[in-house]
Write an enzyme that holds these catalytic residues in place. Structure first.
Site, PDB file in Angstrom:
ATOM      1  N   ASP A   6       0.844  -1.207   0.000  1.00  0.00           N
ATOM      2  CA  ASP A   6       0.000   0.000   0.000  1.00  0.00           C
ATOM      3  C   ASP A   6       0.879   1.257   0.000  1.00  0.00           C
ATOM      4  OD1 ASP A   6      -2.210   1.883   0.999  1.00  0.00           O
ATOM      5  OD2 ASP A   6      -3.254  -0.029   0.975  1.00  0.00           O
TER       6      ASP A   6
ATOM      7  N   ASN B  45     -13.934   0.875  -6.606  1.00  0.00           N
ATOM      8  CA  ASN B  45     -15.008   1.803  -6.223  1.00  0.00           C
ATOM      9  C   ASN B  45     -15.692   2.387  -7.448  1.00  0.00           C
ATOM     10  OD1 ASN B  45     -14.224   1.390  -3.595  1.00  0.00           O
ATOM     11  ND2 ASN B  45     -12.916   3.193  -3.557  1.00  0.00           N
TER      12      ASN B  45
ATOM     13  N   SER C 144     -11.344  -0.330  -0.203  1.00  0.00           N
ATOM     14  CA  SER C 144     -10.057  -0.293   0.505  1.00  0.00           C
ATOM     15  C   SER C 144     -10.230  -0.630   1.974  1.00  0.00           C
ATOM     16  CB  SER C 144      -9.438   1.111   0.428  1.00  0.00           C
ATOM     17  OG  SER C 144      -8.685   1.280  -0.727  1.00  0.00           O
TER      18      SER C 144
ATOM     19  N   HIS D 294      -3.289   6.176   3.836  1.00  0.00           N
ATOM     20  CA  HIS D 294      -4.151   5.065   3.417  1.00  0.00           C
ATOM     21  C   HIS D 294      -3.668   3.730   3.978  1.00  0.00           C
ATOM     22  CE1 HIS D 294      -5.721   2.045   0.516  1.00  0.00           C
ATOM     23  NE2 HIS D 294      -6.778   2.826   0.487  1.00  0.00           N
TER      24      HIS D 294
END
Lengths: 422, 104
Positions: free
Chosen positions: A130, A257, A336, A161
């Site tokens: 990530d 998404n 996520s 994130h």
């Protein structure tokens, strides 16, 4: 004055500013004279306090609590300052907005029942591929075993994130008295930084991070990332993820998404053998943003859904990803956030049965999912039930009903938690 | 990939290491700087030197899947696509976090 100090019986002799909890004083200073604020006032004598409020506010503007000697109200700054000067007022808190949080989403998928059996992810290493992980965050103390950067000069998480994702997997909630505890709070973590601080990167850096994670001995790899556009699972990143599964590693991937349109699962969510995770809401609906299948070659995706809407989890220092709630936590939504719930669940399953092969783990989750009665390319097998997956049984009946919203204007739960009564 | 299959792929007139639209794009702009992932036959690291000698920079060499990540001019990648040990070349595409900005 904080709640503990105010319990000492000390009476403020000044202007009462010390009774304004946290940022409330600054908030009042920044407000216009007539702009009302939501606050919760704790009294020394609740009867006297109620009389005081009745003399100055309409009954519809006040909510009184019984478990604690407090009242929630909406009042202009001048009245709040006046209340603070009253000797019967002990402390005034800001009535902060509440969000869905790990302390809802984690119980919703039956995780505490697994903890109750002594399984919290110990001995299982999960790789977060990530934006990096904030190693200084208290919720990971001593459990980040290695870090590596690919495509960035350092593994530092300058985005936030990866830190948020990691805490959903394995944060122990140390900075929140356990309130924001992740799914597998004793699991070990590997941090591969493959996305730059703007949250983007290249497939090749992700592939390098996946390879590193396999070499480092990860049992689970979390990929809360993806590319745009539909795919058929033959691209290099998808093939690499399937190869990692072939090496005995469970790979959990965000569906994306780009929902609610169909055929919106990108790479590596379209890889055949990974667990592709969609996002559900508190009410077991599917989040509208959650990407839908099928894949470009007609296979069903996602495989399963986990909570992914307004999740409060760790905030990396110096970042503002999502909607920050305080110094250590922030709220964010997306597949996520759903995917690390899955990775944490896999850690719990592997702690219980370390020899279970990746495809058997995937089947466990699918077989134990609560069927929400929706199209397979929307919900996969349904919303996960982690306790049932750990035990290889059918989901815990009946499905959890939707939560009852907390009544406006006050938030009793917030008060109780502040007072450590809940 | 097994040797007979590789041999068939090499001889096949339909062998396509590069998608037609990508080839057209690179031929139209041979000096464009491109990131690509190159899948190869056998271990990837044996090709790093020769790829560098063709004017490309090798960013990563992979083992889970025999491949290399490279960056360089489109013209060099077109030359690379003609090598018999190259199975396929694809764009090294962008990926991003999957946080929903509107919902947060």
């Amino acid at each position: 004055m904080n709640a503990e100090a105010s319990g000492s019986g000390a009476v403020s002799a000044g202007d009462g500013a010390d009774k304004l909890h946290g940022e409330l004083g600054a908030r009042i200073a920044g407000r216009g004279v007539g702009e009302p604020l939501r606050v919760i006032v704790r009294f020394r004598d609740p009867q006297v306090g109620r009389g005081l409020l009745a003399a100055t506010l309409e009954a519809t503007q006040v909510r009184h609590f019984e478990l604690v000697p407090a009242s929630a109200l909406i009042a202009p700054p001048s009245l709040i300052q006046e209340l603070a000067r009253d000797p019967n007022v002990e402390v005034i808190w800001e009535d902060l907005p509440v969000h869905t949080m790990l302390d809802f989403s984690v119980p919703h998928i039956q995780v505490p029942a697994v903890w109750g059996e002594g399984r919290r992810g110990r001995g299982v290493t999960v790789a977060v591929v990530d934006t990096g992980i904030d190693e200084a965050h208290p919720d990971f103390t001593g459990r980040i075993v290695a870090t590596q950067a690919f495509g960035s000069p350092t593994p530092h998480d300058g985005n936030g994130h990866g830190t948020h994702v990691a805490s959903i997997i394995a944060g122990d909630g140390r900075a929140s008295n356990g309130r924001y505890t992740g799914v597998a709070p004793e699991a070990s973590l590997l941090a591969a930084k493959v996305l730059r601080d703007d949250g983007s990167g290249f497939m090749s850096d992700v592939m390098a991070g996946v390879e590193w994670a396999v070499q480092q001995g990860a049992r689970v790899i979390n990929l809360s990332l993806g590319s745009d556009g539909s795919c058929d699972g033959t691209d290099a990143l998808s093939v690499t993820c399937d190869a990692a599964v072939g090496r005995g590693v469970v790979v959990c991937v965000a569906a994306g998404n780009a929902g609610p349109a169909s055929r919106t699962v990108g790479s590596p969510g379209c890889a055949r053998n990974v667990i592709t995770v969609g996002a559900s809401t508190d009410n077991d609906a599917i989040a509208s943003f959650s990407s839908r299948g099928p894949t470009k070659d007609g296979r069903v995706k996602p495989d399963i859904v986990f909570p992914g809407h307004n999740i409060i989890a760790a905030r990396a220092q110096g970042t503002s990803m999502g909607s920050p709630v305080d110094q250590f936590y922030t709220s964010a939504s997306g597949t996520s956030m759903a995917t690390p719930h899955c990775s944490g669940a896999v850690a719990l399953i592997l702690e219980a049965e370390p020899a279970l092969a990746p495809l058997a783990v995937k089947q466990r989750l699918i077989g134990a999912a609560v069927n929400l009665g929706l199209d397979a390319n929307t919900q996969g097998a349904g919303r996960a039930d982690v306790y049932a997956a750990v035990h290889g049984t059918t989901p815990t009946p009946p499905p959890t009903p939707p939560p009852t919203p907390e009544p406006p204007p006050g938030c009793l739960g917030s008060v109780l938690r502040l007072l450590h009564l809940a | 990939m097994n040797p007979p299959l590789m041999d068939w792929l090499r001889r096949s007139p339909r062998r396509q290491t590069l998608a037609a639209d990508l080839r057209r794009q690179w031929e139209a702009d041979p000096q464009a700087l491109v990131r690509a992932i190159v899948r190869v036959e056998g271990e990837a690291n044996q090709y790093a030197t020769v790829i560098e000698s063709m004017g490309l920079r090798v960013r990563h060499t992979f083992t889970l899947m025999p491949a290399l990540a490279v960056i360089g001019e489109a013209a060099a990648l077109l030359r690379l696509a003609a090598q018999p040990w190259v199975i396929a070349i694809e764009l090294d595409r962008a990926v991003h976090t999957t946080t929903d900005e509107e919902a947060s």
